[in-house]
Structures are given as structure tokens and as C-alpha cells.
Design an enzyme around this catalytic site. Structure first.
Site, PDB file in Angstrom:
ATOM      1  NE  ARG A 279      -3.549  -0.032   2.628  1.00  0.00           N
ATOM      2  CZ  ARG A 279      -3.977  -0.600   3.747  1.00  0.00           C
ATOM      3  NH1 ARG A 279      -3.583  -0.126   4.929  1.00  0.00           N
ATOM      4  NH2 ARG A 279      -4.761  -1.654   3.712  1.00  0.00           N
TER       5      ARG A 279
ATOM      6  NE  ARG B 238      -3.185   1.450   9.566  1.00  0.00           N
ATOM      7  CZ  ARG B 238      -3.701   0.226   9.402  1.00  0.00           C
ATOM      8  NH1 ARG B 238      -4.585   0.007   8.439  1.00  0.00           N
ATOM      9  NH2 ARG B 238      -3.357  -0.759  10.191  1.00  0.00           N
TER      10      ARG B 238
ATOM     11  CE  LYS C  33      -8.162  -0.469  11.691  1.00  0.00           C
ATOM     12  NZ  LYS C  33      -8.648  -1.293  10.568  1.00  0.00           N
TER      13      LYS C  33
ATOM     14  CE  LYS D 120      -8.474   3.037   9.295  1.00  0.00           C
ATOM     15  NZ  LYS D 120      -9.590   2.224   8.748  1.00  0.00           N
TER      16      LYS D 120
ATOM     17  CB  CYS E 273     -13.560  -4.288   1.562  1.00  0.00           C
ATOM     18  SG  CYS E 273     -14.321  -5.886   1.942  1.00  0.00           S
TER      19      CYS E 273
ATOM     20  CB  CYS F 147      -8.863  -9.407   2.696  1.00  0.00           C
ATOM     21  SG  CYS F 147      -8.950  -8.727   4.374  1.00  0.00           S
TER      22      CYS F 147
ATOM     23  CB  CYS G  27     -14.729  -9.198   7.719  1.00  0.00           C
ATOM     24  SG  CYS G  27     -13.581  -7.817   7.879  1.00  0.00           S
TER      25      CYS G  27
ATOM     26  CB  CYS H 283     -11.985  -1.724   4.661  1.00  0.00           C
ATOM     27  SG  CYS H 283     -10.797  -2.490   5.781  1.00  0.00           S
TER      28      CYS H 283
END
Length: 575
Positions: free
Chosen positions: A81, A150, A218, A220, A439, A445, A484, A488
Site C-alpha cells: 500500500r 495512516r 491503527k 486515521k 472492500c 484479505c 467482514c 474498510c
């Protein structure tokens, strides 16, 4: 110092990932040695550290059964990424990714819902070459993944001078919160290894913001225009919503504690929208953002990773406590937040005039996947356009692409070239596809329990057919689908969320608002793929008949109430 932070430093029973980070010597660990080994995949320690460098180890699960039957190992591969602040890049930088995708990846580029680029299907032997070449284009993969801040999102459309101000602050935040470790350059750029200290908790270079264990999870951040919440600012850990004085940015209302990820059958995990914290001037914004990050660093849960996002810290400690912590680090009081003002969401598709007289074209990219498939030769068409006209590019939060800075005389030939490759230029021809996202999910994934990207086209076609039959085919209707509950594609906001529960089964959620300031609610659980639209049909009919003025499906569902709609669904389609 908080007990949970002490656990992260090795005093107590922190999570396994915390121990890996602490012992990594600034995200180095065993990565260098494992990258040059003959193995096709990495050990668990290196898998966790690799995320900070911008890559996930994955496998092609479509091959799993055949490989198991043949007695061979799994089809290991890597996703890489690139971190692209505000989604901005040059034609040359995009073409580097296009070239790498053909040589090292699976031939496709994927635009993410966070304005980044993902390359899939890269083998371990090509990891260093791929990341090295991305850096040579003056982009980076560092901190695109992992327990750090991120990619910082910002409205990408060059429609107003204030958008340039947003991007300046975006770049300042990215620079301030970038990891300081030299491990990235040692491993991927110059290859020169240094002598490491014996004490793992004392890496060769200090991390003044993150410390030796970085963040609990993470993180954001996004900057939003009050007239256009195209970045879904309320779903972020930190959102900066511009407060305008005419067309001038007077400051930002900062909101904190948003997040989409949940876990099925764990009610202690949940999606949450951000809470207003304070008003800040443009000059204050970056310092306040840093202070917020350090509060999460010190108080976020480092024992249970499913409870580690900042949304849980704020929900449980309260916004007043959180504000006190931020103010203590700043050494001053913060101004109260202005009333929230988010009026609309624009996907920026089609042709638009820029303030400088040039033009930009928003190009729809289904689920962000750029490839050639049948009559739609999007990859080739974009490459031809970039070589011929050399526009700049910007990725949107809806996984689409803006071709910017186009001269007026180039509009028609550029449009003709895209159409010759089967690309739809007029967004009015897209129907409900226009507002759909998914996603990647299967087969790559590792978190996916159901299909998403590959299942979305048939689902959208079925929904379009129903809407057309009801005379609603031209209505704005957002659909977000994930394999899931990690969220995302942000399925917990918008008109309709489809969330994978297990293979072929999905939770159906409705009642969010168009502008992204209200979460939706669960209409039904474990619905078969083929039953999703039939279960919605009676509700779509009621929406047509009962809506007030131009009421969206989400607003109508929220007004009627989820309990009443569950009853309608049960009586109409479950009896």
C-alpha cells in the site's frame, strides 16, 4: 503512567503484538534476514512489523483447496500500500504503480477508501524491488499500515482555494506524525544495516511521538469541507471539519473517536461516530492533533487489540476527561467546538471547472479496481490518457479517480479516448453503481469471511432493477459492502450496509444518513446473498410511497424506526 502503557513497555502481560514491537529495534526485527531467505513467506514477528512498512502478507485462497490436495504450501503473496496524502499524485507516479503492477503484481491497481493505492499479488522475492521503485517515484509505503497514523485524507477536488489550504495542513500532519525510525530506509532503500543496541527498548533512533511500541492500534485522520463530507470525517479517529468565513478557512472543529470496525458476536465492539472536541485555528491544528495522538498512545488499551482503538477510550473515559488530557499536554485551554456543519457529499464525477480555468474529470472506478475486463479497458485507457495529456491525479474517498489540471482544448479528445476504451464518462449513466463501494475481501484479505468486491456487481444490478421497477432508478442511494465487520468500505454509514458474517451470509444494515452523521442499524442477520434484495423490496416500496419530499432511503428508514421495519420485513417476506 497508565497501567496499560506500562504493559506495552514489557511490564506485565501486554498483547503479543506489543511484545513484537518492543523487541523490534525500531521496526527492524528479523525482517532483513527473512526477506533474503528462501522461504516464500514470513514468520509472525515479521508479518506484524511488515505492516508498518506498508505491506500485508496474504494468500490466494482460491488456490487453497487445490494446493492442499497436491500437498503443496499455500499461495503466499503480498499486498503493498502506497501512502498518498490527500490522494494527490502526478501522472508519472501513477504510471510507476501501473508498471509495477504488471511486472510484480497481479496486473491491477486498487484505489482504497482512504485515498491510497494497493498493489496485490507481489511475491516475497519482489517485495524490496517494488517498495524501492515506489520510493524512487517520491511516494512512500511507510506508515500506510500498522499501529501508526495512516494516510491522511482530505477533499481532493480542486474546486476552491480552501482545498489547497486543506492539503497544506494534510502534509504538515503527515510530516509531524511520520515514524522517525531509519529501518525503512535501511531495509528498502539503501540496504545498509547498522549495529543495533542490545536493549530492544532503546532503538537506534528515538521516536519522539510514538515511543518504542508505537500506538495501540491503527489511527486515521481526515480533513473535511463542511459543504462536502466526501472523506466520511465522522468515521475517523480525528476529523478536522473546516469552519469557513466566506471562502476563507477560519479554523477547524476537531472531532475525535470515530471508527468502523467491529467483531461479530462481541457487543463490546461497535462502530462509533466521532465526538466534537474543540475549535482550533489553522496554526494550532497540527499541535492539537499531535497531543490527541499522544493521549491515545499513553491510555489506549494495549492488552486487548479489539478494544484498542481510540473510540473505546473516549466512549469509556468521556470527552471531558479526554479534553483535559489534551489540554494538559498543550499547556493551555482549548476553545469549545463550533456546531457541526456537514451539508452534503459529492463524488466529484464528471467534468468540473477549476478556479484557475483548467478542468478536472472525475472517473468512476468500481470498487477502486483498475484493470482491463472485457469491453471496459480502464487500465489501458487511463495509461493512454496519462501518456498523452499528462494530467495530475487525485484519489477520492469513494475509490474513484480525478484527472486534474486538464486544458480546455483537451477535454473533448480526452473524453473520446476514454470512451474508446469503454469508460463511462457521464456519471448519470451509472445509476446506483455510482454510490457503491466494496472492500477487496476474498480471495486475498485474511480477515474476509465472505465475498465483497466480487459479489457487489450482481448485487448492484439486482438493486438497480428493483429501483427502476419502482420508479426510483435515478435516486441517490449509497451501498457499502464488506466481507467482514472490520468496516474498510465504511458500511455502518450510508443508506445500505452489507457486512459479511460467514461464507455467503451477510448482515443487512439501514438507516444511516446521506451525509455520514448517523450510524445505520441492523435490519437482518445472516442473510443469503440471493435474498438481500428480495428482503429489501417491501421496504423500497414503502420508501417510495411514504417518503417526505426528496427524503433518502436512510432518512426514511430512520424516521419510521428500525423496529417497525423489522416487523414489516418479517410479515412481508419471512412468513
Amino acid at each position: 503512567m497508565e497501567e496499560r502503557h506500562l504493559l506495552a513497555l514489557g511490564i506485565g502481560n501486554g498483547s503479543k503484538v506489543e511484545a513484537i514491537k518492543l523487541a523490534s529495534h525500531g521496526l527492524r526485527g528479523p525482517l532483513v534476514d527473512e526477506l533474503v531467505s528462501d522461504a516464500t513467506h514470513l514468520t509472525e514477528d515479521s508479518i506484524q512489523l511488515l505492516k508498518f512498512h506498508g505491506s500485508y502478507q496474504q494468500e490466494d485462497r482460491d488456490q487453497r483447496a487445490a494446493r492442499r490436495a497436491a500437498g503443496t504450501e499455500r499461495a503466499y503473496q503480498f499486498m503493498i500500500r502506497s501512502r498518498i496524502p490527500g490522494g494527490r499524485m502526478s501522472a508519472a507516479q501513477y504510471l510507476v504503480h501501473d508498471d509495477i503492477a504488471q511486472r510484480y503484481g497481479n496486473g491491477t491497481i486498487r484505489l482504497t477508501t482512504r485515498q491510497a493505492i494497493q498493489l496485490h499479488g507481489v511475491l516475497k522475492t519482489d517485495l524490496r524491488s517494488t517498495i524501492h521503485e515506489i520510493n524512487a517515484s517520491l511516494l512512500s509505503t511507510l506508515a500506510a499500515c500498522g499501529d501508526v497514523n495512516r494516510n491522511v485524507m482530505s477533499c481532493p477536488a480542486p474546486l476552491h482555494d480552501r482545498h489547497a489550504e486543506f492539503f497544506e495542513i494534510t502534509e504538515k500532519i503527515v510530516h509531524r506524525l511520520a515514524p522517525r525510525t531509519r529501518s525503512y530506509h535501511e531495509i528498502w532503500i539503501d540496504g545498509e544495516r547498522i549495529e543495533l543496541p542490545k536493549d530492544a527498548a532503546a532503538p537506534p533512533e528515538p521516536e519522539p511521538i510514538y515511543g518504542p511500541t508505537y500506538l495501540p492500534r491503527k489511527f486515521k485522520i481526515a480533513i473535511a469541507d463542511p459543504h462536502d463530507n466526501c472523506v466520511d470525517v465522522m468515521t475517523q479517529d480525528i476529523g478536522l471539519i473546516a469552519v469557513l468565513d466566506g471562502d476563507r478557512v477560519a479554523g477547524f472543529t476537531i472531532v475525535v473517536g470515530g471508527g468502523m470496525g467491529t467483531t461479530h458476536n462481541k457487543p463490546q465492539t461497535y462502530a462509533r461516530l466521532a465526538t466534537p472536541l474543540a475549535f482550533v485555528s489553522p496554526d494550532e491544528a497540527v499541535d492539537v492533533v499531535e497531543a490527541i495522538v499522544t493521549v491515545q498512545r499513553d491510555y489506549g488499551d494495549r492488552v486487548e487489540r479489539k478494544h484498542a482503538r481510540m473510540k473505546y477510550l473516549i466512549a469509556e473515559r468521556g470527552i471531558a476527561w479526554f479534553r483535559e488530557q489534551v489540554e494538559a499536554r498543550l499547556g493551555r485551554r482549548l476553545a469549545d467546538p463550533h456546531p457541526l456543519e456537514l451539508r452534503d457529499i459529492d463524488d466529484h464525477l464528471g467534468w468540473h471547472r477549476q478556479p484557475d480555468g483548467r478542468w478536472f474529470l472525475g472517473v468512476f472506478v468500481q470498487s477502486g479496481r483498475i484493470h482491463d475486463a472485457g469491453e471496459l479497458r480502464l487500465r489501458t485507457g487511463l495509461a493512454d490518457v496519462l501518456h498523452r495529456f499528462e494530467p495530475n491525479l487525485r484519489i477520492t474517498g469513494q475509490q474513484n479517480l480525478l484527472l486534474t489540471d486538464v486544458r480546455a482544448e483537451d477535454r473533448e479528445p480526452l473524453t473520446d479516448l476514454l470512451r474508446a476504451h469503454g469508460v463511462v464518462v457521464d456519471p448519470l449513466q451509472l445509476g446506483v453503481r455510482r454510490y457503491s463501494m466494496a472492500c477487496p475481501a476474498a480471495p486475498t484479505c485474511g480477515l474476509a469471511v465472505a465475498e465483497s468486491e466480487r459479489a457487489l456487481p450482481a448485487l448492484v444490478a439486482s438493486l438497480q432493477s428493483e429501483l427502476d421497477e419502482l420508479g426510483l432508478g435515478d435516486e441517490r442511494f449509497s451501498l457499502r459492502m464488506t466481507g467482514c465487520p472490520n468496516g474498510c468500505a465504511r458500511p455502518f454509514v450510508g443508506d445500505l450496509g452489507i457486512v459479511g458474517r460467514s461464507a455467503g451470509l451477510y448482515d443487512v444494515l439501514i438507516g444511516g444518513d446521506w451525509v455520514g452523521t448517523r450510524l445505520n442499524a441492523t435490519l437482518a442477520q445472516s442473510v443469503k446473498t440471493a435474498d438481500i434484495i428480495p428482503k429489501l423490496k417491501p421496504l423500497l416500496s414503502r420508501w417510495r410511497d411514504e417518503r417526505q419530499s426528496a427524503e433518502t432511503f436512510g432518512d426514511w428508514a430512520n424516521r419510521i424506526g428500525i423496529e417497525a421495519l423489522v416487523t414489516t420485513k418479517s410479515e412481508a417476506v419471512l412468513s
